[in-house]
Structures are given as structure tokens and as C-alpha cells.
Design a protein around this motif. Structure first.
Motif, short mmCIF file in Angstrom:
data_model
loop_
_atom_site.label_atom_id
_atom_site.label_comp_id
_atom_site.label_asym_id
_atom_site.label_seq_id
_atom_site.Cartn_x
_atom_site.Cartn_y
_atom_site.Cartn_z
N THR B 27 30.23 40.49 40.77
CA THR B 27 31.58 39.95 41.00
C THR B 27 32.42 40.99 41.73
N ALA B 29 35.21 42.21 40.59
CA ALA B 29 35.78 43.17 39.65
C ALA B 29 34.90 44.41 39.53
N GLU B 30 33.58 44.20 39.51
CA GLU B 30 32.69 45.36 39.39
C GLU B 30 32.69 46.19 40.67
N ALA B 32 35.37 46.62 42.54
CA ALA B 32 36.61 47.40 42.48
C ALA B 32 36.47 48.58 41.52
N THR B 73 44.00 53.01 42.70
CA THR B 73 43.54 52.20 41.57
C THR B 73 44.50 51.05 41.31
N ILE B 74 45.80 51.34 41.33
CA ILE B 74 46.79 50.27 41.11
C ILE B 74 46.73 49.25 42.25
N LEU B 76 44.04 48.47 44.00
CA LEU B 76 42.84 47.66 43.79
C LEU B 76 43.07 46.62 42.70
N ALA B 77 43.76 47.02 41.62
CA ALA B 77 44.01 46.08 40.53
C ALA B 77 44.94 44.97 40.99
N ARG B 78 45.83 45.29 41.92
CA ARG B 78 46.73 44.26 42.43
C ARG B 78 46.00 43.34 43.40
N LEU B 80 42.89 42.58 43.29
CA LEU B 80 41.84 41.82 42.60
C LEU B 80 42.35 40.46 42.14
N THR B 81 43.64 40.37 41.83
CA THR B 81 44.22 39.10 41.39
C THR B 81 44.89 38.36 42.53
N ARG B 84 48.86 38.06 42.50
CA ARG B 84 49.60 37.59 41.32
C ARG B 84 49.68 38.68 40.29
N ARG B 85 50.82 38.81 39.61
CA ARG B 85 50.95 39.85 38.59
C ARG B 85 50.38 39.34 37.29
#
Lengths: 111, 85
Positions: B27, B29-30, B32, B73-74, B76-78, B80-81, B84-85
Motif C-alpha cells: 500500500t 502507507a508502507e 511513506a 514526515t509531516i 508525507l502524512a499530509r 497520504l490522506t 484531508r486532515r
């Protein structure tokens, strides 16, 4: 003498990195990957920076190394939790699940 | 100096296996998460090569790279969605 202690600490940090990479290869799930990477990036990088500081110890290098250790220990956990939350919102599958407390909370899931 | 060489070899092996997980992640997520781990490996290699090549300002570069790793990192996390928060 100081360089020998520094070399031992550097090898310890590199072994923590190898453990994190092995966990990336072996673990079944995105969330267990997050836990392994947070541990390796946090404490492994701190150990390697301390070993590099012991190889040439000056006062200015010690100040910069203290700043690096504080920043790394603060931001590693926050970044790992943000990545895990984003992986859950993007519906990465859970494997070997025993209980899931976020199952009823459908307000934050992506549709 | 032999400890620094051993550390460079071990962290390089960890980086190569992390790249393998990035290529064959099931996926997004992995992928990222593996990108985050690869950033940490590159920062550790920066510090170790700074000792090996006797660079006078290696730790300042590592400080800037660690702060940029948190920012990436932040980001990438943003991403990934899909924003959307």
C-alpha cells in the motif's frame, strides 16, 4: 580512549538501524512498521550522533549535539504518530487484529 | 576509525533493504513509512561520513537535516490522506 567509546556507541546505533530495517522486511502491517521506524529513527540516530561527538569533542560540537538530541527525541514520536494516523485514515489494512477501538468512529474516515 | 566503517556498512545495508520495501510495498502507507526510514538512514550516513572525511562542520549539517526530516514526515502524512486532515 574517548574514540573507543565513540566507536562502540556508533556500532550500537547502527545495530538499532539494522533492527529497524529487519522489522520493515518482516512485520506484516503498516502500524507495526511505524513502531519499528519510530524506534530506529529516534534512538539509533541519537546514539550515532553521540558517537560522532565523542570522536572529536569540542564545546561547540557538544552544544550542537545537545540540540540534535533534543530535536530528534521530540520530533520522532510526533512524526510517527502522524504517519500512523494518516495510514489509518487512508484505510491501510490491519492484520492479526485482536481488537480495534477505532471501529465505531466513522467520522474521520476517508470516503 | 574501524567502528565508523562498520557503522557505514551496517546503515548502508539497512538503507538498501528499506529501498526494497519502498519498491514492493503493498500500500501507499508502507511506502511513506519506508521513505521516512530512508531519510533517517541518510542522516546517519551524513554524520558518519563527516567523521570519516574529517569535515569541520558535520554536526551542523546533521541538525538542519534532522529538522528537515520532521518537516518531510509531516508532509508525507499530509499527502497520504490526499490533503484531508
Amino acid at each position: 580512549m574517548l574514540e573507543i567509546i565513540g566507536a562502540v556507541i556508533i556500532v550500537l546505533g547502527a545495530m538499532v538501524f539494522v533492527t529497524g530495517a529487519l522489522a520493515l522486511l518482516r512485520f506484516p502491517d503498516a502500524y507495526t512498521h511505524v513502531s519499528a521506524v519510530g524506534t530506529a529513527g529516534g534512538i539509533g540516530l541519537v546514539l550515532i550522533v553521540v558517537g560522532v561527538l565523542l570522536h572529536d569533542f569540542t564545546v561547540s560540537n557538544a552544544g550542537v549535539a545537545v540540540l540534535i538530541v533534543i530535536a530528534q527525541l521530540l520530533t520522532s514520536a510526533v512524526g510517527s504518530m502522524a504517519l500512523a494516523r494518516s495510514a489509518y485514515l487512508a484505510r491501510s489494512p490491519l492484520r492479526r487484529v485482536t481488537f480495534n477501538e477505532l471501529e465505531d468512529d466513522t467520522s474521520a474516515r476517508l470516503d | 576509525m574501524i567502528g565508523v566503517v562498520i557503522g557505514i556498512v551496517l546503515v548502508g545495508l539497512a538503507g538498501v533493504s528499506t529501498v526494497y520495501r519502498m519498491v514492493t510495498g503493498p500500500t501507499d502507507a508502507e511506502r511513506a513509512i519506508a521513505g521516512d526510514m530512508l531519510m533517517f538512514c541518510v542522516i546517519a550516513l551524513l554524520a558518519l561520513f563527516g567523521v570519516l572525511l574529517d569535515t569541520p562542520s558535520a554536526l551542523e549539517i546533521v541538525l538542519i537535516a534532522a529538522l528537515l526530516a520532521f518537516l518531510s514526515t509531516i508532509a508525507l502524512a499530509r499527502a497520504l490522506t490526499r490533503g484531508r486532515r
